[in-house]
Design an enzyme around this catalytic site. Structure first.
Site, short mmCIF file in Angstrom:
data_model
loop_
_atom_site.label_atom_id
_atom_site.label_comp_id
_atom_site.label_asym_id
_atom_site.label_seq_id
_atom_site.Cartn_x
_atom_site.Cartn_y
_atom_site.Cartn_z
N ASP A 17 -4.32 2.35 0.57
CA ASP A 17 -3.34 1.27 0.51
C ASP A 17 -1.95 1.86 0.74
OD1 ASP A 17 -2.23 -1.33 -0.24
OD2 ASP A 17 -1.67 -0.36 -2.11
N ASP A 19 1.68 -0.07 -0.13
CA ASP A 19 2.66 -0.41 -1.15
C ASP A 19 2.13 -0.11 -2.55
OD1 ASP A 19 4.87 -1.61 0.41
OD2 ASP A 19 3.30 -3.00 1.04
N THR A 112 -3.73 -1.86 4.63
CA THR A 112 -2.61 -2.49 3.96
C THR A 112 -2.56 -3.99 4.22
OG1 THR A 112 -0.18 -2.56 3.84
CG2 THR A 112 -1.14 -1.88 5.93
N SER A 113 -2.01 -4.74 3.27
CA SER A 113 -1.80 -6.17 3.45
C SER A 113 -0.54 -6.46 4.25
CB SER A 113 -1.72 -6.87 2.08
OG SER A 113 -2.96 -6.80 1.42
N LYS A 144 -6.92 -9.11 0.64
CA LYS A 144 -7.40 -8.58 -0.63
C LYS A 144 -7.16 -9.66 -1.68
CE LYS A 144 -5.79 -3.93 0.69
NZ LYS A 144 -4.77 -2.89 0.41
N ASP A 169 -3.25 0.55 -5.96
CA ASP A 169 -2.43 0.39 -7.16
C ASP A 169 -2.56 -0.98 -7.81
OD1 ASP A 169 0.53 -1.27 -6.53
OD2 ASP A 169 -0.89 -0.89 -4.93
#
Length: 221
Positions: A17, A19, A112-113, A144, A169
């Site tokens: 991931d 962020d 990643t989103s 996600k 995270d």
């Protein structure tokens, strides 16, 4: 389990991931979502509990469940523009640069989103190199905590999900990794309450060892 009690984990590939895992972008996220919360008359403290790890439209769907999804998509586009234009306070998570350097030549991917402009901008602002393989918002049809992104990352690298370890995270991200059938290393203060396989404070607590013949070992602490 914590870094102090964690065993050595072996894997064929890592899925990372961005962020909160590689990049600390909390200052930007909080500024943008505080403005959105004020616009809609919502409690920011409750909003911020939802938004980490998800694509913006998915967070909006949770927070405004009666609203038409087209409105969420439209505001998500506006949010991405605002976030991409705001890099103030974007910094690397401690240990991120050395961690990424230790992965050179080993199979790994960013999952990643964020979309391509936002992920490229934040990694650059944090002074971090982008992995060659990247699964971004444009790559998936579901945000996600759906496992699609991690499953696509594993497929892109050519490995079975069980042979991959996720670094995450957020609650949504950890749930996605576990749903994909992967072990999850939780990074930072948010991660511990969501049941990752191993929980560490930051990436200074992780050491990567290449295994002869392929694969890698993760040491913690």
């Amino acid at each position: 389990m914590t870094a102090e009690t964690a065993p050595v984990l072996t894997a064929r590939a890592l899925l990372l991931d961005m962020d909160g895992t590689l990049v600390n972008s909390d200052a930007v996220v909080e500024r943008c979502w505080r403005r959105w919360s004020d616009k809609h008359g919502l409690d920011f403290d409750e909003v911020i509990k939802v938004v980490h790890g998800r694509q913006g439209y998915a967070s909006m769907a949770v927070l405004l469940p009666e609203r038409d999804m087209e409105e969420n998509y439209a505001e998500n586009r506006e949010m991405l523009v605002a976030e991409t234009a705001d890099m103030e306070g974007v910094v690397p998570v401690p240990g991120a640069a050395a961690f990424l350097a230790s992965l050179q030549g080993l199979p790994h991917a960013l999952v990643t989103s964020a979309d391509v402009p936002l992920s490229t901008g934040r990694m650059a602002a944090a002074g971090l190199s982008l992995p060659a393989v990247r699964i971004t918002a444009e790559s998936v049809g579901a945000s996600k905590p759906d496992p699609e992104g991690f499953l696509k990352g594993a497929a892109e690298l050519g490995f079975d999900p069980a042979d991959c370890i996720v670094f995450e995270d957020s609650g949504a991200g950890i749930a996605a990794g576990l749903a994909a059938g992967m072990r999850v290393v939780g990074i930072g203060p948010r991660a511990g309450e969501y049941g990752p396989t191993v929980h560490v404070g930051d990436l200074t607590e992780v050491r990567v060892e290449a295994v002869a013949g392929g694969g890698l070992r993760l040491h913690f602490g």
